[in-house]
Design an enzyme around this catalytic site. Structure first.
Site, PDB file in Angstrom:
ATOM      1  N   TYR A 259     -11.187  -0.626  10.289  1.00 54.40           N
ATOM      2  CA  TYR A 259     -12.402  -0.128   9.612  1.00 54.40           C
ATOM      3  C   TYR A 259     -12.743  -0.908   8.344  1.00 54.40           C
ATOM      4  CZ  TYR A 259      -8.674   2.620   7.336  1.00 54.40           C
ATOM      5  OH  TYR A 259      -7.524   3.010   6.716  1.00 54.40           O
ATOM      6  N   LYS A 260     -11.912  -1.894   8.000  1.00 54.00           N
ATOM      7  CA  LYS A 260     -12.194  -2.695   6.802  1.00 54.00           C
ATOM      8  C   LYS A 260     -13.014  -3.916   7.227  1.00 54.00           C
ATOM      9  CE  LYS A 260      -8.278  -0.661   4.453  1.00 54.00           C
ATOM     10  NZ  LYS A 260      -6.852  -0.691   4.204  1.00 54.00           N
TER      11      LYS A 260
ATOM     12  N   ARG B  92     -12.272  -3.674  -7.852  1.00 56.89           N
ATOM     13  CA  ARG B  92     -12.034  -4.558  -6.718  1.00 56.89           C
ATOM     14  C   ARG B  92     -13.363  -4.928  -6.095  1.00 56.89           C
ATOM     15  NH1 ARG B  92      -8.170  -2.515  -1.902  1.00 56.89           N
ATOM     16  NH2 ARG B  92     -10.015  -1.234  -1.569  1.00 56.89           N
TER      17      ARG B  92
ATOM     18  N   PHE C 231       0.859  -1.182   0.000  1.00 58.09           N
ATOM     19  CA  PHE C 231       0.000   0.000   0.000  1.00 58.09           C
ATOM     20  C   PHE C 231       0.902   1.240   0.000  1.00 58.09           C
ATOM     21  CE2 PHE C 231      -3.079   2.876   2.183  1.00 58.09           C
ATOM     22  CZ  PHE C 231      -4.111   2.753   1.278  1.00 58.09           C
TER      23      PHE C 231
ATOM     24  N   ASP D  97       1.710  -6.113   7.635  1.00 60.21           N
ATOM     25  CA  ASP D  97       0.514  -5.269   7.643  1.00 60.21           C
ATOM     26  C   ASP D  97      -0.683  -6.184   7.374  1.00 60.21           C
ATOM     27  OD1 ASP D  97      -1.608  -3.527   7.090  1.00 60.21           O
ATOM     28  OD2 ASP D  97      -0.270  -1.977   6.307  1.00 60.21           O
TER      29      ASP D  97
HETATM   30  C1  LIG Z   1      -6.110   0.528   4.355  1.00 65.71           C
HETATM   31  C2  LIG Z   1      -4.639   0.329   4.524  1.00 65.71           C
HETATM   32  C3  LIG Z   1      -3.870   1.228   5.278  1.00 65.71           C
HETATM   33  C4  LIG Z   1      -4.520   2.463   5.835  1.00 65.71           C
HETATM   34  O1  LIG Z   1      -3.694   3.186   6.653  1.00 65.71           O
HETATM   35  P1  LIG Z   1      -4.319   4.406   7.456  1.00 65.71           P
HETATM   36  O2  LIG Z   1      -3.181   4.935   8.203  1.00 65.71           O
HETATM   37  O3  LIG Z   1      -5.421   3.850   8.303  1.00 65.71           O
HETATM   38  O4  LIG Z   1      -4.883   5.370   6.473  1.00 65.71           O
HETATM   39  C5  LIG Z   1      -2.529   0.952   5.461  1.00 65.71           C
HETATM   40  N1  LIG Z   1      -1.959  -0.153   4.923  1.00 65.71           N
HETATM   41  C6  LIG Z   1      -2.674  -1.020   4.178  1.00 65.71           C
HETATM   42  C7  LIG Z   1      -2.016  -2.219   3.602  1.00 65.71           C
HETATM   43  C8  LIG Z   1      -4.028  -0.791   3.952  1.00 65.71           C
HETATM   44  O5  LIG Z   1      -4.720  -1.642   3.207  1.00 65.71           O
END
Ligand SMILES: *Cc1c(COP(=O)(O)O)cnc(C)c1O
Length: 428
Positions: A234-235, A388, A130, A209
């Site tokens: 939140y996912k 997606r 990400f 992660d």
């Molecule tokens: C959604 C996501 C994030 C989000 O990070 P935030 O700090 O909450 O914005 C980080 N890493 C991955 C792999 C994600 O999918």
């Protein structure tokens, strides 16, 4: 691969009627029954029980108890929630805490890891990670005086990462291997045990992660001997927009590592108000400041639903649903110019499926902006050409999948996407 043969709606309904997790859908607010929501991997749905829970948190806890509730409850919430998340990801209850955002937790843990491996100059990640994770790693390298370099493991097919490519990247110069377990675009899933072991053999620390794993696929942090992990709530955990994230530090590392943000909540005794920082000697060391209590509270009822359903059953349904989706896409969409941007083997696939098409952006708009009585589908679009489709087995139905793929077929066949602009909005 499961053998699906039928492409009729009746079959999707049969699959739903045989689904033992189907009753869990009723735990969630379904405000628009005709909306097919396949974006639970970006923002999970609102659990019904969260509404009353939050009303109580606001009216009673904040409204009536005021400051007294810090001592009577709130102060323990970050670790209590951590203990619940631990059950979903194979950790001990005192190895996880809920705090800040995923990006910030990555910053804290990656700095701690690099400082624990002085002299080593390489950080290994991959081209699927990400962007926020890569930016944070780049920022850390800059902050630490550019003594490290970031090496990204490549992909040859843009869907998977070969084990040989991982082996080639990890060496005796490597301080930290920082990877996302399930890739946000292709849903490729690493063999966590194998990569962790490889990194340890080279003397490096590993940070996973779990943003697209927690609540979506079984994870065994302890069983894989993982050092560090972070993830979103939140996912798939349905904690609400911008809900605070979690971090994991293996117990024996908690006092060995030092994170760089010495806030008072990371101190051994915050309320002693000492002028000198003494770090806590447990997972609290990895917190920073006052937790956002209302956002944090909303995570709890959502976690309880996942724990009731159980990760094994959720994974079994998710595999069946992603397989069904891929089966329908192969029957209907591949002949229309789509490709499947996600691994076919269950073992290396998370809980979403990306389908790709040269006109994906406009097709995505056509899905979202449909007017009744046409079915409206919300997936999300990820550059350059990924649509997606997220499967949240707590509330996604087989009928949802059927109708979404059927609608995609209609949009492509009738070129309905041509009515939409390819200009990108701010949030895609
Ligand atoms: C959604 C996501 C994030 C989000 O990070 P935030 O700090 O909450 O914005 C980080 N890493 C991955 C792999 C994600 O999918």
């Amino acid at each position: 691969m499961m053998d699906f043969t039928r492409t009729d709606l009746e079959f999707a309904r049969e699959l739903d009627s045989r689904d033992e997790l189907a009753p869990f859908r009723d735990e969630f607010v379904i405000a628009e029954p005709d909306l097919i929501y396949l974006d639970g991997n970006s923002l999970g749905r609102l659990p019904k029980r969260t509404i009353d829970f939050m009303r109580h948190a606001v009216e009673h806890e904040w409204g009536q108890r005021l400051i007294r509730l810090w001592n009577d409850g709130w102060i323990h919430t970050p670790t209590e929630l951590g203990a619940k998340i631990a059950r979903l990801v194979g950790a001990q209850p005192d190895e996880i805490v809920v705090t800040e955002a995923t990006s910030i937790n990555l910053f804290k843990l990656a700095v701690a890891a690099l400082r624990a491996r002085p002299g080593r100059t390489k950080v290994v990640s991959d081209v699927f990670n990400f962007p926020s994770d890569l930016y944070i790693l780049q920022g850390i390298i800059d902050l630490l005086g550019r003594r490290h370099r970031l090496e990204l493991i490549p992909s040859t097919d843009s869907i998977t990462i070969e084990p040989e490519a991982v082996s080639a990247a990890i060496d005796s110069e490597t301080a930290l291997v920082s990877l996302t377990h399930v890739a946000f675009k292709s849903a490729f899933m690493y063999d966590m045990a194998a990569v962790t072991e490889q990194a340890h053999r080279a003397g490096a620390l590993v940070l996973w992660d779990l943003s697209h794993s927690a609540g979506a696929v079984p994870v065994d942090l302890n069983g894989c001997d993982v050092d560090l992990a972070i993830g979103c709530t939140y996912k798939y955990l349905n904690g609400g927009p911008g809900a605070p994230a979690f971090l994991y530090v293996r117990r024996d590392l908690q006092t060995q590592l030092n994170q760089p943000m010495w806030g008072w909540f990371a101190a051994k005794n915050p309320f002693a108000f000492d002028l000198e920082y003494t770090p806590a000697d447990d997972i609290a060391r990895y917190k920073v400041g006052t937790p956002p209590m209302l956002s944090m509270k909303a995570i709890e009822p959502a976690l309880d639903i996942l724990l009731e359903a159980g990760m094994e059953r959720l994974r079994a349904k998710s595999i069946r649903q992603t397989e069904y989706l891929i089966f329908l896409a192969e029957q209907w969409l591949v002949p229309l110019g789509f490709t499947i941007g996600t691994p076919r083997q269950n073992k290396i696939r998370g809980s979403h499926v990306s389908i790709r098409h040269a006109e994906s952006y406009r097709i995505n708009r056509a899905l979202i902006e449909a007017e009744p009585p046409t079915v409206k589908v919300i997936p999300d679009f990820r550059e350059p050409d990924n649509i997606r489709l997220g499967i949240a087995p707590l509330y996604t139905t087989f009928t949802d999948i059927y109708r979404a793929i059927d609608r995609l077929r209609e949009i492509a066949e009738q070129r309905i996407y041509e009515q939409y602009s390819a200009e990108r909005g701010m949030v895609t």
